[in-house]
Design a protein around this motif. Structure first.
Motif, PDB file in Angstrom:
ATOM      1  N   GLY A 116       4.296   7.391   6.405  1.00  0.00           N
ATOM      2  CA  GLY A 116       2.987   7.463   5.741  1.00  0.00           C
ATOM      3  C   GLY A 116       2.466   6.074   5.433  1.00  0.00           C
ATOM      4  O   GLY A 116       1.316   5.718   5.749  1.00  0.00           O
ATOM      5  N   GLU A 117       3.304   5.265   4.834  1.00  0.00           N
ATOM      6  CA  GLU A 117       2.912   3.901   4.470  1.00  0.00           C
ATOM      7  C   GLU A 117       2.723   3.038   5.715  1.00  0.00           C
ATOM      8  O   GLU A 117       1.900   2.115   5.731  1.00  0.00           O
ATOM      9  N   GLN A 118       3.473   3.334   6.753  1.00  0.00           N
ATOM     10  CA  GLN A 118       3.366   2.516   7.975  1.00  0.00           C
ATOM     11  C   GLN A 118       1.991   2.679   8.631  1.00  0.00           C
ATOM     12  O   GLN A 118       1.436   1.739   9.182  1.00  0.00           O
ATOM     13  N   GLU A 123      -0.607  12.463   2.097  1.00  0.00           N
ATOM     14  CA  GLU A 123       0.200  12.320   3.312  1.00  0.00           C
ATOM     15  C   GLU A 123       1.694  12.525   3.050  1.00  0.00           C
ATOM     16  O   GLU A 123       2.372  13.222   3.812  1.00  0.00           O
ATOM     17  N   THR A 124       2.206  11.944   1.974  1.00  0.00           N
ATOM     18  CA  THR A 124       3.643  12.091   1.690  1.00  0.00           C
ATOM     19  C   THR A 124       3.993  13.573   1.508  1.00  0.00           C
ATOM     20  O   THR A 124       4.976  14.065   2.067  1.00  0.00           O
ATOM     21  N   ASN A 125       3.157  14.281   0.752  1.00  0.00           N
ATOM     22  CA  ASN A 125       3.398  15.722   0.572  1.00  0.00           C
ATOM     23  C   ASN A 125       3.300  16.480   1.885  1.00  0.00           C
ATOM     24  O   ASN A 125       4.067  17.411   2.136  1.00  0.00           O
ATOM     25  N   VAL A 131       0.811  -1.219   0.000  1.00  0.00           N
ATOM     26  CA  VAL A 131       0.000   0.000   0.000  1.00  0.00           C
ATOM     27  C   VAL A 131       0.844   1.268   0.000  1.00  0.00           C
ATOM     28  O   VAL A 131       1.992   1.283   0.445  1.00  0.00           O
ATOM     29  N   SER A 132       0.220   2.337  -0.502  1.00  0.00           N
ATOM     30  CA  SER A 132       0.794   3.678  -0.454  1.00  0.00           C
ATOM     31  C   SER A 132       0.360   4.354   0.837  1.00  0.00           C
ATOM     32  O   SER A 132      -0.512   3.862   1.552  1.00  0.00           O
ATOM     33  N   ALA A 133       0.906   5.521   1.057  1.00  0.00           N
ATOM     34  CA  ALA A 133       0.422   6.384   2.128  1.00  0.00           C
ATOM     35  C   ALA A 133      -0.957   6.913   1.728  1.00  0.00           C
ATOM     36  O   ALA A 133      -1.283   6.977   0.545  1.00  0.00           O
ATOM     37  N   MET A 134      -1.770   7.295   2.707  1.00  0.00           N
ATOM     38  CA  MET A 134      -3.069   7.902   2.404  1.00  0.00           C
ATOM     39  C   MET A 134      -2.824   9.153   1.552  1.00  0.00           C
ATOM     40  O   MET A 134      -1.840   9.857   1.758  1.00  0.00           O
ATOM     41  N   GLY A 143       4.538   0.017   1.054  1.00  0.00           N
ATOM     42  CA  GLY A 143       5.177   0.288  -0.232  1.00  0.00           C
ATOM     43  C   GLY A 143       6.232   1.368  -0.092  1.00  0.00           C
ATOM     44  O   GLY A 143       6.362   2.004   0.969  1.00  0.00           O
ATOM     45  N   PHE A 144       7.017   1.555  -1.154  1.00  0.00           N
ATOM     46  CA  PHE A 144       7.842   2.759  -1.289  1.00  0.00           C
ATOM     47  C   PHE A 144       9.108   2.738  -0.428  1.00  0.00           C
ATOM     48  O   PHE A 144       9.940   3.621  -0.537  1.00  0.00           O
ATOM     49  N   GLN A 145       9.286   1.707   0.412  1.00  0.00           N
ATOM     50  CA  GLN A 145      10.408   1.768   1.353  1.00  0.00           C
ATOM     51  C   GLN A 145      11.189   0.467   1.428  1.00  0.00           C
ATOM     52  O   GLN A 145      10.687  -0.605   1.113  1.00  0.00           O
ATOM     53  N   GLY A 148      11.640   6.564  -4.321  1.00  0.00           N
ATOM     54  CA  GLY A 148      11.231   7.593  -5.280  1.00  0.00           C
ATOM     55  C   GLY A 148       9.717   7.688  -5.328  1.00  0.00           C
ATOM     56  O   GLY A 148       9.018   6.711  -5.077  1.00  0.00           O
ATOM     57  N   ARG A 149       9.217   8.872  -5.678  1.00  0.00           N
ATOM     58  CA  ARG A 149       7.777   9.105  -5.678  1.00  0.00           C
ATOM     59  C   ARG A 149       7.075   8.073  -6.565  1.00  0.00           C
ATOM     60  O   ARG A 149       7.569   7.723  -7.622  1.00  0.00           O
ATOM     61  N   GLY A 150       5.955   7.602  -6.094  1.00  0.00           N
ATOM     62  CA  GLY A 150       5.230   6.563  -6.824  1.00  0.00           C
ATOM     63  C   GLY A 150       5.839   5.184  -6.642  1.00  0.00           C
ATOM     64  O   GLY A 150       5.457   4.219  -7.309  1.00  0.00           O
ATOM     65  N   GLY A 151       6.782   5.076  -5.704  1.00  0.00           N
ATOM     66  CA  GLY A 151       7.569   3.849  -5.570  1.00  0.00           C
ATOM     67  C   GLY A 151       6.830   2.624  -5.049  1.00  0.00           C
ATOM     68  O   GLY A 151       7.363   1.512  -5.122  1.00  0.00           O
ATOM     69  N   SER A 152       5.614   2.797  -4.561  1.00  0.00           N
ATOM     70  CA  SER A 152       4.871   1.624  -4.083  1.00  0.00           C
ATOM     71  C   SER A 152       4.563   0.644  -5.215  1.00  0.00           C
ATOM     72  O   SER A 152       4.460  -0.561  -4.983  1.00  0.00           O
ATOM     73  N   ASP A 153       4.433   1.176  -6.422  1.00  0.00           N
ATOM     74  CA  ASP A 153       4.228   0.291  -7.576  1.00  0.00           C
ATOM     75  C   ASP A 153       5.416  -0.664  -7.693  1.00  0.00           C
ATOM     76  O   ASP A 153       5.253  -1.862  -7.936  1.00  0.00           O
ATOM     77  N   THR A 154       6.598  -0.106  -7.521  1.00  0.00           N
ATOM     78  CA  THR A 154       7.810  -0.918  -7.657  1.00  0.00           C
ATOM     79  C   THR A 154       7.916  -1.937  -6.522  1.00  0.00           C
ATOM     80  O   THR A 154       8.323  -3.076  -6.740  1.00  0.00           O
TER      81      THR A 154
HETATM   82  N1  ASP Z   1       3.608   7.622  -0.951  1.00  0.00           N
HETATM   83  C1  ASP Z   1       4.630   7.679  -1.955  1.00  0.00           C
HETATM   84  C2  ASP Z   1       4.368   8.831  -2.891  1.00  0.00           C
HETATM   85  O1  ASP Z   1       3.461   9.578  -2.747  1.00  0.00           O
HETATM   86  C3  ASP Z   1       4.786   6.407  -2.706  1.00  0.00           C
HETATM   87  C4  ASP Z   1       3.581   5.964  -3.471  1.00  0.00           C
HETATM   88  O2  ASP Z   1       2.475   6.410  -3.247  1.00  0.00           O
HETATM   89  O3  ASP Z   1       3.733   5.105  -4.354  1.00  0.00           O
HETATM   90  O4  ASP Z   1       5.122   9.009  -3.825  1.00  0.00           O
END
Ligand code: ASP
Ligand code: MG
Length: 412
Positions: A74-76, A47-49, A41-44, A136-138, A150-156
């Motif tokens: 955020g992800e935690q 939240e990251t911003n 999962v990503s952060a809500m 995700g993301f970590q 990196g941003r969007g890293g939960s996909d990875t």
């Molecule tokens: N929370 C992180 C972001 O906003 C990672 C993700 O959502 O994939 O970039």
């Protein structure tokens, strides 16, 4: 049949407590069908911003190590809330941070790369019938420092986890219901694609379709992880991204139209036609970490050369400054910058085995009186640079010339 599935839910999908409970229901339904499930999962959303904003209030040059400690929280939060929601539905679920499931990365804070995943812990939970929820993301570097991808890293994270576990499919749940032939905001009858190849998706993504982190698609292609993009909010099969199949009949000539408004063009004229000149011009630009896209060189009868290339609009002023310095060094005639250009590409693996695709593209543009400034091609893509104000017109013309619209049911 029991499958091992990795699912990933993005920020909007887990943006509130209600949505987290809805996600838990989706997971429970899939679990009750007998699937083994790992969920990243990503952060809500937001939240990251928000967290980065807090750090910036103290110091805009905050250390990257501490920023990673901060944003990884955020992800935690999401993994714990999701497990609480799953447990409320009677599902045995356990959450883990990236470090806890040994997602080992290099130490490049803020843009770390995954080096290895020790999947034992996850596997033993799965065999005990648990749903495993992963932040995700970590990840964690060799010295135990928290890193982020990196941003969007939960996909990875999801794709890497699927590769490590040999999952049957990696499902990315997001706020769109799949990959479209082009942006539906520009072309109203743009159609959701049932299938697309990794290569095509990379071309579509790097051209500005922002559904998936590009790196996750590269990763999926490298390890051949079937990747499916689906909506968290509405039922459907989404778009399956996978290897090219050998079934020639199925291959559409063109799968999609990608475009990008945010490009700018630079031209340097009257440079000597000598070995090393292109290197001098473009080397300096890329040394400044400016990404260069389309490049064209021409030599005139008088043996003077012209080089034209495109960069991101946001890099234009820096690139122009560098180019003017080089021009002075080389005794060039002139330097020209134009930010009113756009780039449009047709993308499709079917092009490999068909001639005449380029001619058809140019014909469609000519019919609408659109002038082509630059052309480049690859095996599965033809790109043209045109005046920015004609970009949407061009996208629509190409979408209909290649019959990509909704009415064309045969091609889906
Ligand atoms: N929370 C992180 C972001 O906003 C990672 C993700 O959502 O994939 O970039
Ligand atoms: Mg995302």
């Amino acid at each position: 049949m029991m499958s091992l599935i990795v699912q990933k839910y993005g920020g909007t999908s887990v943006g509130s407590v209600e949505r987290i409970e809805a996600v838990a229901q989706k997971i429970a339904a899939s679990y009750k069908k007998g699937n083994q499930l790992v969920v990243a999962v990503s952060a809500m959303s937001g939240e990251t911003n928000r967290l980065i904003g807090l750090a910036n209030q103290i110091d805009e040059q905050a250390s990257l190590r501490e920023l990673d400690v901060l944003v990884s929280t955020g992800e935690q939060v999401t993994i714990a809330l999701l497990c609480i929601a799953l447990q409320k539905q009677g599902i045995d679920a356990r959450s883990y941070t990236g470090g806890q499931v040994r997602i080992l990365t290099d130490d490049a804070h803020g843009k770390a790369r995954i080096k290895d995943i020790d999947s034992h812990r996850v596997e033993s939970d799965l065999s005990a019938g648990r749903v495993v929820v992963i932040a995700g993301f970590q990840g964690m570097d060799e010295d135990g420092n928290i890193t982020t991808l990196g941003r969007g890293g939960s996909d990875t994270t999801a794709v890497a986890m699927a590769a490590a576990l040999g999952a049957d499919e990696c499902q990315i749940y997001t706020d769109v219901d799949g990959v479209y032939t082009t942006d539906p905001r520009v072309v109203h009858d743009a159609r959701r694609l049932n299938k697309i190849t990794f290569e095509e998706m990379l071309e579509m993504a790097s051209q500005g379709s922002k559904i998936l982190q590009i790196r996750s698609v590269e990763f999926a292609g490298k390890y051949n992880v079937p990747l499916r993009v689906l909506s968290s909010f509405k039922d459907g099969n989404g778009t399956l991204i996978s290897l090219e199949d050998d079934d020639q009949m199925e291959k559409p000539l063109v799968s999609g139209i990608a475009f990008n408004k945010h490009e700018a063009k630079l031209t340097i004229r009257g440079i000597p036609d000598q070995p090393g000149v292109a290197y001098k011009v473009l080397g300096a630009i890329s040394e400044a970490n400016i990404e260069i896209d389309v490049i064209v060189q021409n030599v005139a009868k008088d043996n003077s050369a012209t080089i034209t290339f495109t960069v991101n609009e946001s890099d234009l002023s820096q690139a122009e400054r560098l180019l003017r310095n080089i021009a002075a060094d080389l005794g060039a005639l002139e330097v020209d910058a134009d930010k009113h250009i756009g780039k449009v590409s047709i993308v499709g693996v079917g092009m490999r085995s068909h001639a005449g695709v380029a001619a058809k593209m140019f014909e469609a543009l000519a019919n609408d009186g659109i002038n082509i400034q630059l052309i480049t091609t690859s095996e599965i893509k033809i790109t043209v640079v045109i005046e920015e104000r004609y970009l949407e017109l061009a996208v629509r013309a190409l979408h209909s010339a290649f019959e990509l619209g909704n009415t064309d049911v045969l091609k889906s």
